[in-house]
Design a protein around this motif. Structure first.
Motif, PDB file in Angstrom:
ATOM      1  N   ILE A 127       1.004  -0.800  -0.146  1.00  0.00           N
ATOM      2  CA  ILE A 127      -0.136   0.120  -0.074  1.00  0.00           C
ATOM      3  C   ILE A 127       0.878   1.481   0.312  1.00  0.00           C
ATOM      4  N   ASP A 128       1.666   1.127   0.966  1.00  0.00           N
ATOM      5  CA  ASP A 128       2.927   2.554   1.032  1.00  0.00           C
ATOM      6  C   ASP A 128       3.598   2.483  -0.349  1.00  0.00           C
ATOM      7  N   GLU A 129       4.025   2.283  -1.193  1.00  0.00           N
ATOM      8  CA  GLU A 129       5.140   1.740  -1.921  1.00  0.00           C
ATOM      9  C   GLU A 129       4.063   2.064  -3.288  1.00  0.00           C
ATOM     10  N   VAL A 134       1.989   5.961  -7.327  1.00  0.00           N
ATOM     11  CA  VAL A 134       0.671   6.660  -7.751  1.00  0.00           C
ATOM     12  C   VAL A 134       1.363   8.509  -7.488  1.00  0.00           C
ATOM     13  N   GLY A 135       2.373   8.741  -6.428  1.00  0.00           N
ATOM     14  CA  GLY A 135       2.728  10.243  -6.369  1.00  0.00           C
ATOM     15  C   GLY A 135       2.913  10.905  -7.316  1.00  0.00           C
ATOM     16  N   ASP A 164      -1.070  -4.786  -2.566  1.00  0.00           N
ATOM     17  CA  ASP A 164      -0.999  -6.481  -0.854  1.00  0.00           C
ATOM     18  C   ASP A 164      -0.741  -5.770  -0.292  1.00  0.00           C
ATOM     19  N   GLY A 165      -1.479  -5.801   0.838  1.00  0.00           N
ATOM     20  CA  GLY A 165      -1.936  -5.923   1.535  1.00  0.00           C
ATOM     21  C   GLY A 165      -3.377  -5.389   2.905  1.00  0.00           C
ATOM     22  N   SER A 204      -6.486   7.980   0.286  1.00  0.00           N
ATOM     23  CA  SER A 204      -5.236   8.184   0.505  1.00  0.00           C
ATOM     24  C   SER A 204      -4.289   8.347  -0.757  1.00  0.00           C
ATOM     25  N   TYR A 205      -4.890   7.440  -1.546  1.00  0.00           N
ATOM     26  CA  TYR A 205      -4.110   7.573  -2.871  1.00  0.00           C
ATOM     27  C   TYR A 205      -4.865   9.215  -3.208  1.00  0.00           C
ATOM     28  N   VAL A 206      -6.382   8.870  -3.652  1.00  0.00           N
ATOM     29  CA  VAL A 206      -6.828  10.385  -4.156  1.00  0.00           C
ATOM     30  C   VAL A 206      -6.006  12.209  -3.069  1.00  0.00           C
TER      31      VAL A 206
END
Length: 394
Positions: A127-129, A134-135, A164-165, A204-206
């Motif tokens: 998720i964090d990667e 995406v950023g 993954d996650g 969080s991605y948005v």
């Protein structure tokens, strides 16, 4: 080629076991104020604002290789111009992992007059990667937007399976199997918990994207995913039809109009053999791998009967239903699948692909020509459908 290299829809084989019920305006960009839309639009039959195909520039279904490798910018330009001029499309969803490939192809699409659904996709990352990835992609997308590219950012595709996650499992295959098992057990409370995690991740991605990108944002969701669409400008659905009646299929789009936002079918399609239409997204599973001699490992030990008409009829039927339902965009999956070349008899791996062109195998001299593929009946049918949209939208 092994079975894990075939297609991301491997998960549907397991989802089917688990019982997933996959479940007039001129063409132009979505309203830039889509987030402020009030009442849901009426599902009166109309021409979709956007109509086109999905174009793959390289996804990592396995750690060893990309689905398109090497990437040929000259072929991408030929393909994109074919999509714009022969298919009469006005949009294309460009998906892939390598951001430079996405950028190059997006500029080609812009030059051809297409709206770009820009879909960076780092498969099986955490998720964090994925958020960091995406950023980075959003910064590139903003540069493209400032250059004048009509661009819609797609923050991901079916993240429950391909990131993954969210669901447990170390691969998209394992996560798909886990989903199928929860559905079989009727484990709705656990799936609801996972939906909360999915939506936390998506939000969080948005936020990450909006800090860097000023255009419209959507997500290509699986129909099993319970998405909170509040953060998005466009509702995106990977809307394959398999066991649903026509009424049940249309109801999928009507149900999502309650969000008061444009509804886009981010992908739909079928494979090219007798019986594939009834399987929808799961049609690929008839091919379970390939032997050293290039023949397919076919389900039941027998190759299916090729039928381009099956694919063409499926696309035309669903496109008609979506048009009647008033969808704002529809994107056919997919333009080409080089990893599944055509051939004779059991070597015709293309039967198990969703592509509307058939790629020649490496041993065929035609694989060295431009283009290294041939048009199918599905290609011609899509061209006719989109030509009608274009003529009615003038």
């Amino acid at each position: 080629m092994t079975s894990h290299q075939i297609d991301r829809r491997d998960l549907l084989r397991y989802s089917a076991v688990g019982g997933i019920a996959l479940a007039h305006i001129a063409p132009g960009p979505f309203d830039a104020n889509a987030r402020a839309v009030g009442d849901a639009p009426s599902p009166t039959p109309r021409i979709p604002r956007h109509y086109g195909v999905v174009y793959d520039v390289g996804l990592r279904f396995s750690p060893e290789s990309l689905s398109v490798d090497p990437f040929d910018a000259a072929l991408a330009e030929y393909d994109i111009n074919t999509i714009a001029n022969e298919l009469h499309a006005n949009a294309v969803r460009i998906e892939g992992e390598v951001i430079d490939r996405l950028s190059v192809t997006a500029r080609i699409a812009h030059a051809a007059g297409l709206t770009v659904y820009f879909n960076p996709w780092k498969m099986n990352a955490g998720i964090d990667e994925t958020r960091r990835y995406v950023g980075r992609a959003a910064r590139v997308a903003e540069r493209l937007r400032r250059e004048g590219v009509d661009i819609v950012f797609v923050v991901g595709c079916e993240l429950t399976i391909f990131t993954d996650g969210i669901y447990p499992g170390s691969s998209y295959m394992e996560r798909g199997m886990w989903l199928a098992e929860q559905l079989r057990l009727g484990n709705t409370s656990l799936l609801a918990e996972k939906a909360e995690l999915l939506n936390e991740t998506l939000h969080s991605y948005v936020e990450t994207v909006r800090a860097r990108f000023g255009g419209l944002v959507t997500y290509a969701s699986g129909l099993w995913e319970d998405v909170d669409w509040g953060a998005f400008d466009v509702v995106g659905l990977d809307a394959y039809r398999d066991r649903q009646t026509e009424e049940e299929y249309v109801e999928i789009f009507e149900r999502h109009r309650v969000h008061g936002k444009p509804v886009a079918t981010t992908e739909f399609g079928a494979c090219k053999y007798v019986g594939a239409g009834a399987l929808g997204a799961g049609g690929f599973a008839v091919l379970q791998g390939a032997n050293a001699d290039g023949t397919g490992i076919w389900e039941g030990g027998v190759a299916p009967t090729r039928s381009e008409t099956e694919q063409a009829d499926y696309i035309e039927t669903q496109a008609g239903l979506m048009t009647d339902a008033g969808v704002d965009a529809l994107l056919v999956f997919e333009f080409s699948k080089p990893a599944l070349p055509t051939g004779e008899g059991a070597k015709d791996l293309d039967m198990a692909s969703f592509a509307i062109v058939s790629t020649f195998p490496a041993e065929d001299p035609r694989s060295q020509q431009m283009p290294p593929w041939k048009r199918t009946e599905g290609f011609r049918r899509v061209s006719e459908i989109f030509a009608r949209f274009a003529s009615r939208g003038l």
